[in-house]
Design a protein around this motif. Structure first.
Motif, PDB file in Angstrom:
ATOM      1  N   ILE A   1      74.958   5.151 -37.786  1.00  0.00           N
ATOM      2  CA  ILE A   1      75.920   4.074 -38.034  1.00  0.00           C
ATOM      3  C   ILE A   1      76.782   4.407 -39.255  1.00  0.00           C
ATOM      4  O   ILE A   1      78.010   4.220 -39.238  1.00  0.00           O
ATOM      5  CB  ILE A   1      75.175   2.743 -38.213  1.00  0.00           C
ATOM      6  CG1 ILE A   1      74.507   2.334 -36.892  1.00  0.00           C
ATOM      7  CG2 ILE A   1      76.129   1.645 -38.669  1.00  0.00           C
ATOM      8  CD1 ILE A   1      73.620   1.116 -37.008  1.00  0.00           C
ATOM      9  N   ALA A   2      76.133   4.901 -40.326  1.00  0.00           N
ATOM     10  CA  ALA A   2      76.899   5.264 -41.521  1.00  0.00           C
ATOM     11  C   ALA A   2      77.861   6.413 -41.228  1.00  0.00           C
ATOM     12  O   ALA A   2      79.037   6.377 -41.642  1.00  0.00           O
ATOM     13  CB  ALA A   2      75.943   5.646 -42.654  1.00  0.00           C
ATOM     14  N   GLY A   3      77.375   7.422 -40.526  1.00  0.00           N
ATOM     15  CA  GLY A   3      78.254   8.540 -40.187  1.00  0.00           C
ATOM     16  C   GLY A   3      79.386   8.134 -39.254  1.00  0.00           C
ATOM     17  O   GLY A   3      80.509   8.624 -39.368  1.00  0.00           O
ATOM     18  N   PHE A   4      79.093   7.218 -38.335  1.00  0.00           N
ATOM     19  CA  PHE A   4      80.149   6.742 -37.430  1.00  0.00           C
ATOM     20  C   PHE A   4      81.228   5.991 -38.201  1.00  0.00           C
ATOM     21  O   PHE A   4      82.427   6.154 -37.925  1.00  0.00           O
ATOM     22  CB  PHE A   4      79.541   5.841 -36.364  1.00  0.00           C
ATOM     23  CG  PHE A   4      80.549   5.301 -35.391  1.00  0.00           C
ATOM     24  CD1 PHE A   4      80.932   6.056 -34.291  1.00  0.00           C
ATOM     25  CD2 PHE A   4      81.106   4.043 -35.564  1.00  0.00           C
ATOM     26  CE1 PHE A   4      81.875   5.568 -33.385  1.00  0.00           C
ATOM     27  CE2 PHE A   4      82.038   3.548 -34.670  1.00  0.00           C
ATOM     28  CZ  PHE A   4      82.428   4.308 -33.578  1.00  0.00           C
ATOM     29  N   GLY A   5      80.811   5.170 -39.175  1.00  0.00           N
ATOM     30  CA  GLY A   5      81.795   4.435 -39.962  1.00  0.00           C
ATOM     31  C   GLY A   5      82.691   5.360 -40.764  1.00  0.00           C
ATOM     32  O   GLY A   5      83.931   5.217 -40.766  1.00  0.00           O
ATOM     33  N   LEU A   6      82.096   6.329 -41.455  1.00  0.00           N
ATOM     34  CA  LEU A   6      82.889   7.262 -42.251  1.00  0.00           C
ATOM     35  C   LEU A   6      83.766   8.150 -41.358  1.00  0.00           C
ATOM     36  O   LEU A   6      84.947   8.383 -41.650  1.00  0.00           O
ATOM     37  CB  LEU A   6      81.965   8.125 -43.109  1.00  0.00           C
ATOM     38  CG  LEU A   6      81.139   7.387 -44.175  1.00  0.00           C
ATOM     39  CD1 LEU A   6      80.158   8.342 -44.840  1.00  0.00           C
ATOM     40  CD2 LEU A   6      82.065   6.749 -45.200  1.00  0.00           C
ATOM     41  N   GLY A   7      83.178   8.637 -40.275  1.00  0.00           N
ATOM     42  CA  GLY A   7      83.939   9.523 -39.394  1.00  0.00           C
ATOM     43  C   GLY A   7      85.064   8.810 -38.673  1.00  0.00           C
ATOM     44  O   GLY A   7      86.144   9.380 -38.489  1.00  0.00           O
ATOM     45  N   SER A   8      84.838   7.568 -38.269  1.00  0.00           N
ATOM     46  CA  SER A   8      85.892   6.837 -37.564  1.00  0.00           C
ATOM     47  C   SER A   8      87.065   6.527 -38.497  1.00  0.00           C
ATOM     48  O   SER A   8      88.234   6.617 -38.090  1.00  0.00           O
ATOM     49  CB  SER A   8      85.326   5.547 -36.990  1.00  0.00           C
ATOM     50  OG  SER A   8      84.813   4.722 -38.029  1.00  0.00           O
TER      51      SER A   8
END
Length: 249
Positions: free
Chosen positions: A73-80
């Motif tokens: 979830i954290a990586g998805f937020g930063l990557g998005s």
């Protein structure tokens, strides 16, 4: 003779009983007992696993899955966020030579740019989230492997026969060792040079020490104290007993 009747060994007739063969009567007189050995073995295994001390009070599979999901979830937020910004800037750069000249054109231009930004953000978010989750899972798996290895090495013979691990071996030393191993694998995978790998290792150790100590503090509060806490408490208890003995003497 009445139909559907049979005679027992004493000659008495029983109405409403179908005639059966001797083999069938013998088989029916001994009910089949289900084999519960497998169920008992599974129950004992589950009880043994439940009694074992675990980090954060969670089973390794549940703990790794939960932290991996949080990392995704954290990586998805930063990557998005990064992917959406990059895709929007790329769209503007690719269409800089044909900027719209009317209100309708600008409306369609903004709509198309937002579409590209959403697609780029979701794509980059999924990639970045999967990358974060994979590396986090690897770190936690190394940590759990070190915990189990030390638990087996320091376990007594009876505990090894019962499938148990030595208590107090899940401490910050395993967390630091796992962080060092993880940083080495990460630097090797990404082709870091010597200085970058050393800087990464120092950062990993600075993260692992407080993280491991926090897990040890939580385990101590739950009653699963690490070995060094038990040693300190034992020394303090011995000093206190000596002091009481001297006062009584």
């Amino acid at each position: 003779m009445w139909p559907f009747s049979s005679e027992n060994s004493g000659g008495r007739r029983e109405r409403g009983v179908l005639p059966t063969s001797p083999n069938a009567s013998n088989a029916g007189s001994q009910p089949t007992v289900p084999d519960t050995s497998l169920a008992e073995e599974i129950d004992v295994t589950l009880q043994t696993v439940t009694r074992q001390p675990q980090r954060l009070g969670l089973h390794p599979i549940l703990r790794i899955s939960l932290i991996g999901a949080i990392s995704f979830i954290a990586g998805f937020g930063l990557g998005s966020a990064h992917g959406a910004t990059t895709a929007a800037l790329r769209y503007r750069a690719e269409n800089a030579h044909r900027t719209p000249t009317s209100r309708t054109g600008w409306y369609l231009y903004g709509k198309s740019r937002n579409y590209h930004a959403i697609i780029g953000g979701v794509t980059e978010g999924v990639k970045n989230g999967a990358r974060y989750a994979a590396w986090t899972t690897l770190f936690l798996a190394i940590e759990e492997g070190l915990d189990r290895a030390r638990g087996k090495v320091f376990a007594s013979r009876q505990d090894r026969e019962d499938g148990k691990l030595a208590r107090g071996q899940r401490d910050f030393l395993n967390t630091v060792s796992a962080a060092v191993a993880f940083s080495g694998l990460y630097g090797w995978k990404n082709g870091f040079d010597r200085w970058s790998a050393q800087r990464l290792t120092r950062s990993a150790v600075r993260f692992a020490v407080p993280f491991g100590l926090a897990q040890d503090a939580l385990a101590s509060l739950r009653g699963d104290r690490p070995w060094y806490v038990e040693w300190v408490m034992g020394r303090a208890g011995a000093v206190e007993r000596n002091k009481v003995g001297q006062e009584m003497a």
